[in-house]
Design a protein around this motif. Structure first.
Motif, short mmCIF file in Angstrom:
data_model
loop_
_atom_site.label_atom_id
_atom_site.label_comp_id
_atom_site.label_asym_id
_atom_site.label_seq_id
_atom_site.Cartn_x
_atom_site.Cartn_y
_atom_site.Cartn_z
N ILE A 50 0.83 -1.21 0.00
CA ILE A 50 0.00 0.00 0.00
C ILE A 50 0.87 1.26 0.00
O ILE A 50 0.63 2.20 -0.77
CB ILE A 50 -0.95 0.00 1.20
CG1 ILE A 50 -2.05 -1.06 1.02
CG2 ILE A 50 -1.59 1.38 1.41
CD1 ILE A 50 -2.87 -1.32 2.26
N LEU A 51 1.88 1.29 0.85
CA LEU A 51 2.73 2.48 0.93
C LEU A 51 3.54 2.68 -0.35
O LEU A 51 3.70 3.82 -0.81
CB LEU A 51 3.65 2.39 2.15
CG LEU A 51 2.94 2.55 3.51
CD1 LEU A 51 3.92 2.30 4.64
CD2 LEU A 51 2.31 3.93 3.64
N ASP A 52 4.04 1.59 -0.92
CA ASP A 52 4.77 1.71 -2.19
C ASP A 52 3.84 2.23 -3.29
O ASP A 52 4.23 3.09 -4.09
CB ASP A 52 5.35 0.36 -2.60
CG ASP A 52 6.54 -0.06 -1.74
OD1 ASP A 52 7.08 0.80 -1.02
OD2 ASP A 52 6.90 -1.25 -1.78
N ALA A 53 2.63 1.69 -3.32
CA ALA A 53 1.67 2.12 -4.33
C ALA A 53 1.26 3.57 -4.10
O ALA A 53 1.13 4.35 -5.06
CB ALA A 53 0.44 1.22 -4.30
N ALA A 54 1.05 3.95 -2.84
CA ALA A 54 0.65 5.32 -2.53
C ALA A 54 1.72 6.32 -2.96
O ALA A 54 1.41 7.39 -3.50
CB ALA A 54 0.37 5.46 -1.03
N ARG A 55 2.96 5.96 -2.75
CA ARG A 55 4.05 6.85 -3.17
C ARG A 55 3.99 7.08 -4.68
O ARG A 55 4.06 8.22 -5.15
CB ARG A 55 5.39 6.24 -2.76
CG ARG A 55 6.58 7.11 -3.16
CD ARG A 55 7.91 6.43 -2.86
NE ARG A 55 8.99 7.26 -3.32
CZ ARG A 55 9.62 8.16 -2.58
NH1 ARG A 55 9.26 8.33 -1.32
NH2 ARG A 55 10.59 8.90 -3.08
N ALA A 56 3.88 6.00 -5.43
CA ALA A 56 3.85 6.12 -6.89
C ALA A 56 2.63 6.90 -7.36
O ALA A 56 2.72 7.79 -8.22
CB ALA A 56 3.87 4.73 -7.53
N VAL A 57 1.47 6.59 -6.80
CA VAL A 57 0.22 7.22 -7.23
C VAL A 57 0.20 8.70 -6.89
O VAL A 57 -0.10 9.56 -7.74
CB VAL A 57 -1.00 6.51 -6.61
CG1 VAL A 57 -2.27 7.34 -6.79
CG2 VAL A 57 -1.17 5.13 -7.22
N PHE A 58 0.53 9.04 -5.65
CA PHE A 58 0.37 10.43 -5.22
C PHE A 58 1.50 11.33 -5.68
O PHE A 58 1.31 12.55 -5.80
CB PHE A 58 0.20 10.49 -3.70
CG PHE A 58 -1.08 9.88 -3.21
CD1 PHE A 58 -2.27 10.12 -3.86
CD2 PHE A 58 -1.09 9.05 -2.10
CE1 PHE A 58 -3.46 9.56 -3.42
CE2 PHE A 58 -2.27 8.48 -1.65
CZ PHE A 58 -3.46 8.73 -2.32
N LEU A 59 2.68 10.79 -5.94
CA LEU A 59 3.72 11.62 -6.53
C LEU A 59 3.36 11.97 -7.98
O LEU A 59 3.70 13.04 -8.47
CB LEU A 59 5.08 10.93 -6.48
CG LEU A 59 5.73 10.85 -5.10
CD1 LEU A 59 7.13 10.25 -5.20
CD2 LEU A 59 5.79 12.22 -4.43
N ALA A 60 2.67 11.06 -8.65
CA ALA A 60 2.23 11.35 -10.02
C ALA A 60 1.04 12.30 -10.02
O ALA A 60 0.94 13.18 -10.89
CB ALA A 60 1.86 10.05 -10.73
N ASP A 61 0.15 12.16 -9.04
CA ASP A 61 -1.05 13.00 -8.97
C ASP A 61 -1.54 13.06 -7.53
O ASP A 61 -2.23 12.15 -7.06
CB ASP A 61 -2.15 12.43 -9.86
CG ASP A 61 -3.43 13.26 -9.81
OD1 ASP A 61 -3.41 14.36 -9.24
OD2 ASP A 61 -4.45 12.80 -10.36
#
Length: 215
Positions: free
Chosen positions: A27-38
């Protein structure tokens, strides 16, 4: 040479706890990727990228704000850990340079640049925030004492250097890392030259405004 700290071996977690820990990491890895992009992306996009059910995500993080806060707190702890490792170096200049390189490689400051103002920091972060300032002050003090760091550079200048790397983003992550290191090397060279820098250095609290959520 800096000392190498030994991390004690952790006991294996039982089945459900192990799965929960794996899910949290995903979840944290995915959140980093998702929220840094948008930063405005919905929390459902995180669950989809992580490959976990939305209910599993909400059990761990009841709101998007909780997830953003945890993500930034994780980055802050990484920053502090790298600063503490740098202070083990007997050479103050080498310690500072190594710290800058590792933090840029970890891309910690992208979290600051992209996510500041998207959530409200809480008191749980305060000890680590205070610690980060103390560590950075000591790194700069030791670098000054080495005679290598120009005297008109302060702690917040170091923060600006770290943020500068976040502006470099290429489609190829490896190329991004290469160019960030290249720019960092140019900036580090500038930390040792003589002559006056334009304008006054950053002041304490000058960047605090960005952590305030818009009304």
């Amino acid at each position: 040479m800096p000392k190498t700290s030994k991390i004690p071996a952790q006991k294996a977690l039982p089945g459900r706890k192990a799965q929960a820990a794996r899910n949290d990491g995903l979840i944290l890895d995915a959140a980093r990727a998702v929220f840094l992009a948008d930063p405005n992306a919905p929390i459902a996009a995180v669950a989809e990228r992580a490959g976990v059910g939305i209910s599993a995500l909400y059990r761990r993080y009841p709101s998007k704000e909780d997830l953003l806060r945890t993500l930034c707190h994780q980055g802050l702890r990484r920053y502090n850990a790298e600063a503490e490792a740098a202070l083990e170096d007997s050479d103050g200049w080498h310690g500072l340079v190594g710290f800058l390189e590792r933090v840029v490689d970890a891309d910690v400051h992208s979290l600051t640049v992209h996510l500041a103002g998207t959530f409200t920091p809480d008191e749980s972060m305060l000890p680590d925030v205070m610690r980060s300032g103390q560590l950075a002050e000591e790194l700069v003090r030791r670098a000054h004492a080495s005679g290598r760091l120009r005297p008109d550079v302060n702690t917040l200048d170091v923060g600006l250097i770290l943020e500068a790397g976040t502006a470099i983003s290429m489609p190829d992550p490896q190329r991004t890392a290469q160019l960030r290191r290249r720019v960092l090397a140019l900036l580090i060279a500038g930390l040792t030259v003589e002559g006056e820098l334009p304008g006054p250095p950053p002041e304490a609290g000058e960047f605090a405004w960005r952590w305030q959520r818009p009304q």
